[in-house]
Design a protein around this motif. Structure first.
Motif, PDB file in Angstrom:
ATOM      1  N   SER A 192     100.580  62.768  44.981  1.00 42.79           N
ATOM      2  CA  SER A 192     102.151  62.328  45.117  1.00 42.79           C
ATOM      3  C   SER A 192     102.388  61.598  43.790  1.00 42.79           C
ATOM      4  CB  SER A 192     101.954  61.405  46.339  1.00 42.79           C
ATOM      5  OG  SER A 192     101.184  60.363  46.222  1.00 42.79           O
ATOM      6  N   GLU A 193     103.798  61.498  43.433  1.00 45.20           N
ATOM      7  CA  GLU A 193     104.351  60.713  42.216  1.00 45.20           C
ATOM      8  C   GLU A 193     104.881  59.376  42.874  1.00 45.20           C
ATOM      9  OE1 GLU A 193     106.730  63.876  40.306  1.00 45.20           O
ATOM     10  OE2 GLU A 193     106.251  64.754  41.816  1.00 45.20           O
ATOM     11  N   PRO A 194     104.808  58.278  41.998  1.00 45.69           N
ATOM     12  CA  PRO A 194     105.330  56.886  42.357  1.00 45.69           C
ATOM     13  C   PRO A 194     106.492  56.997  42.529  1.00 45.69           C
ATOM     14  CG  PRO A 194     103.938  56.990  40.144  1.00 45.69           C
ATOM     15  CD  PRO A 194     104.145  58.497  40.466  1.00 45.69           C
ATOM     16  N   TYR A 195     106.899  56.183  43.802  1.00 42.94           N
ATOM     17  CA  TYR A 195     108.282  56.250  44.228  1.00 42.94           C
ATOM     18  C   TYR A 195     108.547  54.829  44.859  1.00 42.94           C
ATOM     19  CZ  TYR A 195     112.699  57.034  46.928  1.00 42.94           C
ATOM     20  OH  TYR A 195     113.932  57.053  47.221  1.00 42.94           O
ATOM     21  N   ALA A 196     109.760  54.399  44.845  1.00 47.32           N
ATOM     22  CA  ALA A 196     110.224  52.988  45.604  1.00 47.32           C
ATOM     23  C   ALA A 196     111.502  53.116  46.011  1.00 47.32           C
ATOM     24  CB  ALA A 196     110.167  51.829  44.486  1.00 47.32           C
ATOM     25  N   GLU A 197     111.899  52.810  47.069  1.00 45.99           N
ATOM     26  CA  GLU A 197     113.077  53.013  47.727  1.00 45.99           C
ATOM     27  C   GLU A 197     114.273  52.725  46.568  1.00 45.99           C
ATOM     28  OE1 GLU A 197     114.139  54.571  50.399  1.00 45.99           O
ATOM     29  OE2 GLU A 197     111.860  54.724  50.817  1.00 45.99           O
ATOM     30  N   GLY A 198     115.482  53.277  46.409  1.00 48.91           N
ATOM     31  CA  GLY A 198     116.493  52.981  45.612  1.00 48.91           C
ATOM     32  C   GLY A 198     116.173  53.867  44.280  1.00 48.91           C
ATOM     33  N   ASP A 199     114.790  54.365  43.966  1.00 46.26           N
ATOM     34  CA  ASP A 199     114.830  55.044  42.502  1.00 46.26           C
ATOM     35  C   ASP A 199     115.778  56.227  42.353  1.00 46.26           C
ATOM     36  OD1 ASP A 199     112.510  53.311  42.049  1.00 46.26           O
ATOM     37  OD2 ASP A 199     110.828  54.602  42.515  1.00 46.26           O
TER      38      ASP A 199
END
Length: 235
Positions: free
Chosen positions: A91-98
């Motif tokens: 999986s790849e880094p992700y934060a809400e709003g990206d």
């Protein structure tokens, strides 16, 4: 016994399951499976196996086997453990709003980054965030056994209830109803293929004129959805 071939994946599961059982060759295990699920076995049929029925099948063929060994064998047959595979995507880094104005999409998968799973028996869900500009694999969710008292289809749908869309190779009507009830839009792709390529195709749809249901999932207001629909009809 049927002359139809068993897939490489299922043959591997049967071989691994046999290793957990005392003095058992795959041919002996197949005799038991013939009574339980018929031959050739399929992923859908093997997903229904339970330890109690497995122990008592074929006049108690494995009645004397250790319970732990039986559980491990059944888990292998159901595809829940023991099958080594390479190429499982990270999986790849992700934060809400990206990724503003994006949707979350689950893909039923059995190996690598492939869209090749039946909803009721897939081994994992690949979860992507998709916008008009980008595709990002944000999670890889393994699927184990549902709790004994749970509705299997609803339980599986619950694993992806943060998603807007589900891509599957196949899904039955009752299962699709459970998915839709959670406001997830199921899309069947019987020809399967590379999951990321499918998501890139979806990205292009988002970048163009998405259909109303997709525009709604993206948070577009009613006026914008009407415009998308009108433009699609005029195209």
């Amino acid at each position: 016994m049927s002359d139809q071939p068993i897939s490489r994946e299922l043959a591997l599961r049967i071989g691994l399951a046999a290793r957990h059982l005392p003095d058992t060759e795959p041919a002996r295990l197949l005799r038991v499976l013939a009574e339980l699920v018929g031959l050739p076995p399929s992923e859908e049929k093997l997903a229904t196996l339970r330890v109690k029925e497995f122990r008592s099948a074929a006049d108690g063929e494995f009645n004397d086997a250790d319970t732990g060994a039986l559980k491990r064998a059944v888990a292998c047959l159901r595809g829940e453990e023991g099958v080594e595979e390479s190429g499982l995507p990270a999986s790849e880094p992700y934060a809400e709003g990206d990724m503003p104005v994006s949707i979350r999409v689950a893909c039923a998968s059995n190996g690598g980054e492939l869209l090749d799973g039946h909803f009721g028996s897939c081994r994992r869900f690949l979860v992507y965030q998709v916008s008009a500009a980008e595709v990002r694999l944000v999670d890889v969710r393994g699927v184990g056994a549902a709790p004994a008292d749970a509705d299997k289809n609803d339980w599986r749908a619950g694993l992806i209830d943060d998603c807007h869309v589900l891509f599957v190779a196949s899904i039955g009507g009752p299962a699709a109803a459970k998915v839709v009830k959670r406001e997830i839009h199921p899309i069947k792709r019987p020809d399967g293929g590379n999951a990321r390529e499918r998501m890139e195709q979806l990205r292009d749809v988002i970048a163009g004129s998405p259909p109303p249901w997709l525009a709604k999932a993206m948070g577009q207001d009613a006026e914008a959805r009407v415009r998308f629909e009108r433009e699609a009809e005029e195209a």
